[in-house]
Design an enzyme around this catalytic site. Sequence first.
Site, short mmCIF file in Angstrom:
data_model
loop_
_atom_site.label_atom_id
_atom_site.label_comp_id
_atom_site.label_asym_id
_atom_site.label_seq_id
_atom_site.Cartn_x
_atom_site.Cartn_y
_atom_site.Cartn_z
N LYS A 52 0.82 -1.22 0.00
CA LYS A 52 0.00 0.00 0.00
C LYS A 52 0.85 1.27 0.00
O LYS A 52 0.45 2.28 -0.58
CB LYS A 52 -0.97 -0.01 1.19
CG LYS A 52 -1.91 -1.22 1.20
CD LYS A 52 -2.74 -1.34 -0.08
CE LYS A 52 -3.41 -2.69 -0.21
NZ LYS A 52 -4.05 -2.89 -1.52
N GLY A 73 -8.94 -2.48 4.82
CA GLY A 73 -9.35 -2.18 6.19
C GLY A 73 -8.57 -2.93 7.24
O GLY A 73 -8.85 -2.83 8.42
N GLU A 83 -0.98 8.34 7.86
CA GLU A 83 -1.94 9.04 7.02
C GLU A 83 -2.84 9.90 7.88
O GLU A 83 -3.21 9.50 8.98
CB GLU A 83 -2.83 8.01 6.30
CG GLU A 83 -2.68 7.99 4.81
CD GLU A 83 -3.57 6.92 4.18
OE1 GLU A 83 -3.10 6.29 3.25
OE2 GLU A 83 -4.72 6.74 4.62
N GLU A 107 -9.82 2.66 -5.40
CA GLU A 107 -10.60 3.22 -4.31
C GLU A 107 -10.11 4.62 -3.93
O GLU A 107 -8.90 4.86 -3.89
CB GLU A 107 -10.51 2.30 -3.07
CG GLU A 107 -11.05 0.90 -3.34
CD GLU A 107 -11.18 0.05 -2.09
OE1 GLU A 107 -12.05 -0.83 -2.08
OE2 GLU A 107 -10.40 0.26 -1.12
N ARG A 160 -8.32 -7.22 -8.44
CA ARG A 160 -9.13 -8.44 -8.51
C ARG A 160 -10.60 -8.08 -8.62
O ARG A 160 -10.97 -6.92 -8.53
CB ARG A 160 -8.93 -9.25 -7.23
CG ARG A 160 -9.20 -8.37 -6.00
CD ARG A 160 -9.36 -9.13 -4.73
NE ARG A 160 -9.33 -8.26 -3.58
CZ ARG A 160 -10.36 -7.58 -3.11
NH1 ARG A 160 -11.53 -7.67 -3.69
NH2 ARG A 160 -10.24 -6.81 -2.04
#
Lengths: 443, 128
Positions: free
Chosen positions: A116, A164, A199, A274, A290
Amino acid sequence: MFKKVLVANRGEIACRIMKSCQQLNVRTVAVYSTADKDAKFVKMADEAYCVGPAKAQESYLNREGILMAAVISHADAVHPGYGFLAEDALFARMCSQCGLTWLGPQADLISLMGDKAAARKFAASRGIAIIPGTFVLNDPDATERAALKIGFPLLIKASQGGGGKGIRIVTSPDDLNSQLKIAKQETSSAFGSTSIYLERVLKHARHIEVQIIGDQNGRILVLGDRDCTMQVRRQKIIEESPATFITDAQRRELIVTVHRLLDGVNYQGLGTVEFLFSDDRFYFLEMNTRLQVEHGVTETTTGLDIVMLQLQLASNESRLSRQIPSCDGVAIECRINLTAPTNNNQLSTFSFPEGIRVDTGYQSGDNVPSYYDALLVKVIVNGKNRLEAVTLMQKALANIKIDGVSTNLHDLQKILASSWYKKGVFAVETLDMRLEKHESFTG
Amino acid sequence: MNSQQLEKIINDLTKMDFVHARLKIDDTEIELDRKDISMPFHRNDEADGTITVNSPMIGIFHANEQPVKIGDNVKAGAVLGQIESMKLFNELNTPDEGNVLSVLCQDGEAVEYDQPLFIIRGGHKQDV
């Protein structure tokens, strides 16, 4: 077209993929664990192979066993579904080495987006707004300086997390060091890596995502957008297509952004980009390389079968249109989950009204294994507009009968009945805050 | 060490994942053996005293150069054949000594995880 596709997954998504295969006259191979020997997807497949015991690590995550089933059955392609090995670059590489078509992007793109922090860096390098924060941090002093600059509350995220998972919130500077320690321990045991980044917490953000598909030449087509803001502990429970919250101009901006991210990277297959939408701006959150759980809402509004499209593109039997599919009406999906799994989760009643889309891997009388995810069924309705879709979903939920297990059906009903949900006034933190304050979902 | 302490140690140990453990606390030494339950399907002890040897993995069964036949007496740990998975050959061993009652797989046949491959009448069990 492929002759035989091995579906390296279980439950509803395995059934869903097999359905598209059957429509294309492609034979299907199921792989299953001993806990799933009587499951619907096993019966649905033309051939089925038991690859290991109930524990996912030795069955659905058993790369060698699944590949061996592909070799024995002479399958020519592997569809990984979501979860399990869907974002496992090593497995994608192993499939290719065995001469099997991997129904997903290339292994290096899976690795890039799976990391990520690397994905954030990649998005930033392409001029895309990312959530204010850092890249991977190693030095404790630098971490503290960065944290003070970002401000509190902030999030500590695991590079290998996503979906998440691997996230900790820090509310004040005093908690930073203790939370960092816990985060590093957690990420090391869960993902085998201690790399973390920070973040900022975006206030009142909506989760907006874009469904894409890439053909064999890596040409990208946007298939639609979804609003997946309704989450409990960062797990989506209600999804809508399209995101009615955004304007046409914002939608155009979103499409341009997705192309800026993926054009020329040779992305093949389905994927979802996203974003968090806060203060009229989109911030890149992550990309899932995916098929996603909530793809059905996009299929409902576009009339497409995106798994079929994926199979046709991957076998070079179809060409990708240049036009974004038109979106008709509004679709809403509710995920009905098992809330308190026990050793015996037998569905004594499991019935659904007519006229809605029901995606499930279970049927009445089935015992739901407690080894895997809690998703029992996804129900999807389609209305002319959002309000009509909400009303249809309320009617659908009222006519669903599930006995023998505890589910979140009642919570979903309360949310759908609330005025704030109907008006569309909510953010990613709404459900968690209501739960925390013991407020009911109604009102 | 008193029996209460000993009981507590054993209780704590049962929660852990082990097959064999040896503990030495001061002068007390405890050795514990437990059946390997991590692979519960490889051997099924039937009520009639027979043992079914199941495949520990999905793969291709390869018989021995001298294939195991019905009526053969096998020693505990004897090689019944090989299971090939992704070019790796894994020995299939018998968990106990006994007499081969049935051979349920053929050379070159694909076998699934947990598939019964051999039935053996246990040597020990018959004597009891």
